[in-house]
Design an enzyme around this catalytic site. Sequence first.
Site, mmCIF file in Angstrom:
data_model
loop_
_atom_site.group_PDB
_atom_site.id
_atom_site.type_symbol
_atom_site.label_atom_id
_atom_site.label_comp_id
_atom_site.label_asym_id
_atom_site.label_seq_id
_atom_site.Cartn_x
_atom_site.Cartn_y
_atom_site.Cartn_z
ATOM 1 N N ASP A 1 -0.610 -9.916 -9.375
ATOM 2 C CA ASP A 1 -1.136 -11.247 -9.073
ATOM 3 C C ASP A 1 -0.492 -12.315 -9.938
ATOM 4 O O ASP A 1 -0.230 -13.425 -9.472
ATOM 5 C CB ASP A 1 -2.660 -11.277 -9.257
ATOM 6 C CG ASP A 1 -3.391 -10.835 -8.001
ATOM 7 O OD1 ASP A 1 -2.902 -11.134 -6.900
ATOM 8 O OD2 ASP A 1 -4.450 -10.199 -8.114
ATOM 9 N N CYS B 1 -1.977 -3.750 -16.559
ATOM 10 C CA CYS B 1 -2.451 -2.768 -15.587
ATOM 11 C C CYS B 1 -1.832 -2.990 -14.205
ATOM 12 O O CYS B 1 -2.244 -2.389 -13.224
ATOM 13 C CB CYS B 1 -3.975 -2.779 -15.487
ATOM 14 S SG CYS B 1 -4.693 -4.347 -14.956
ATOM 15 N N HIS C 1 0.831 -1.195 0.000
ATOM 16 C CA HIS C 1 0.000 0.000 0.000
ATOM 17 C C HIS C 1 0.875 1.258 0.000
ATOM 18 O O HIS C 1 0.597 2.222 -0.707
ATOM 19 C CB HIS C 1 -0.906 -0.015 1.237
ATOM 20 C CG HIS C 1 -2.027 0.965 1.181
ATOM 21 N ND1 HIS C 1 -3.303 0.623 0.786
ATOM 22 C CD2 HIS C 1 -2.075 2.296 1.445
ATOM 23 C CE1 HIS C 1 -4.089 1.698 0.834
ATOM 24 N NE2 HIS C 1 -3.354 2.717 1.228
ATOM 25 N N GLU D 1 -4.457 -12.976 -14.716
ATOM 26 C CA GLU D 1 -3.785 -12.897 -13.415
ATOM 27 C C GLU D 1 -3.262 -14.242 -12.937
ATOM 28 O O GLU D 1 -2.514 -14.303 -11.958
ATOM 29 C CB GLU D 1 -4.756 -12.340 -12.368
ATOM 30 C CG GLU D 1 -5.257 -10.946 -12.683
ATOM 31 C CD GLU D 1 -6.528 -10.612 -11.912
ATOM 32 O OE1 GLU D 1 -6.423 -9.880 -10.920
ATOM 33 O OE2 GLU D 1 -7.608 -11.103 -12.306
#
Length: 564
Positions: free
Chosen positions: A442, A489, A189, A418
């Site tokens: 991922d 992305c 994060h 993913e």
Amino acid sequence: MTSEHKVLHGIGVCAGTASGPVAFVAEAPGVDEAEPKCTDVDAAVAKLDEARDAVVAQLKARADKATDEKSKGVLGATAQMAADKGLYKNIVKRLKAGDGMTHAVAGAASDYAAKLAKLGGYFAERVTDVNDVRDRLIAQLRGLPAPGVPDITTPVIVVARDLAPAETATLHPGSVLGIITQEGGPTSHTAILAAQLGIPCSVKTKGALDAIAPDDTVALDGGVGEVIVSPTDEEVSQLKDRAERRARALAGSSGQGSTRDGHRVALLANIGTVDDALNAAKFDLEGSGLFRSEFLFLGRDEAPTVEEQTDTYTKVLNAFGKDRHVVVRTLDAGADKPLKFANQEHEDNPALGVRGLRLGMRRVDLLDTQLQALANAYKATGGDLWVMAPMVSTVDEAEWFATKARSYGLPKVGVMVEVPAAAIRSAQILSVVDFCSIGTNDLSQYTMAADRLNGELANLLTPWQPAVLHMIKAACDGGAATGKHVGVCGEAGGDPLMALVLAGLGVQSLSMAPTKVNAVRAALRLHDFSTCQQMAAYALDARTAEDARKAVIALADPTLLDLL
């Protein structure tokens, strides 16, 4: 007393240089080892209630002072976690069993964090929220200062073991020159928010807390993760020169993304809220390659209505206008308490269970509502809307989603890649949809069997791992075979050096934090497409991730190093 000169190495997650004094994030106080067992439950619960109310009030007050909606949302989510009934009940249960106050809080938080970590994905990322709440409650109960970033009166470089989302969200580029954390990883994060804010940042900087003292001045290169403690005047000057070279390299970076010889690679923004969209739309980029729609759903007792969702999607599409496309990812969530309206049965390993599209196929009502809202927004705006499903593994899943989405009149339907299964079978999957977008975060963790939140495994989680690059190539080969669009992305798309490899592999669009677009655009324009293809070939054949990166740097224009 200042520390002796030394150089530390971490993982650079946001390019840029900085030098200046440091400000340490206060460490959590920990449990009171000397506290007595609980013998008066009513009194203990009353004290707990008082502490919890104080922590919630503090977090809400910080949210009110936040200058942007994203920060308000992060702080509000942490305040909501502090008020969580499940966590509270577990603490009370432990008090009744005789645990001391702070031990009860720590034990209950540990239980809750373990459950979230087991779920993986977004929910695992909320472990930091739980730990933040734990630390604030214990500090309140012990009458000690709350952990976190101190009041900043002059520009500083923030140093921390790690930063909770509630802390990172309050940082501002005007007062925070840089961020150094001893823990964390490239997809944490902290790393993602630092990139969004454009603050130079190094994570997983080994020995930072022992090597840096409160009176120190440090110099930071957020591109390569280099931290210099007590830098010399010459080193500070070199950093300034590097910053100036970077500015020159970025000068004139505008317009569509393309290589030097005109091979197009669209440059897009990752967003999660309407405010993100409004902010990103101000940048010179070509749209959004990922709108994380789950932020509409998380932390609610009931799912958002068609009307609520229509309003959000309409605002996002309007922000980018009709000339820039927006890719919306449908609800990417799983069976967990934060989605009270979509609980699933107990799963021993929910990270590999009913999540993403699998949840949508079970709770068709949620997906139907979302698709209807997206169709409404499309009709209202005439925007260039693309819709994709997360965590797709098979052709049947892709076809099921495509059929349903097209039944609502949605013009462009795709899937996320993913998991290795989707990459390997991309040609078959792309034969039934219009496009795919590779989620490198991922895809890396599933390919390498390494938890993306475990900083100790950061060396496995880099997209430079040849095995991960082969998965990306497989997805691109499927795009070439079917003539379908393949984008990226994940965080890899915002790395100027990796962007060249991705372009060489056949990726047609890159989505990233808006602040990274200029550097990626400049990197592409320094190289022709054939060089990008050669870089990709060298990286694929490399023995290790480090060898892959070195091989690409050796082929790169020297100016590129100023962008890293």
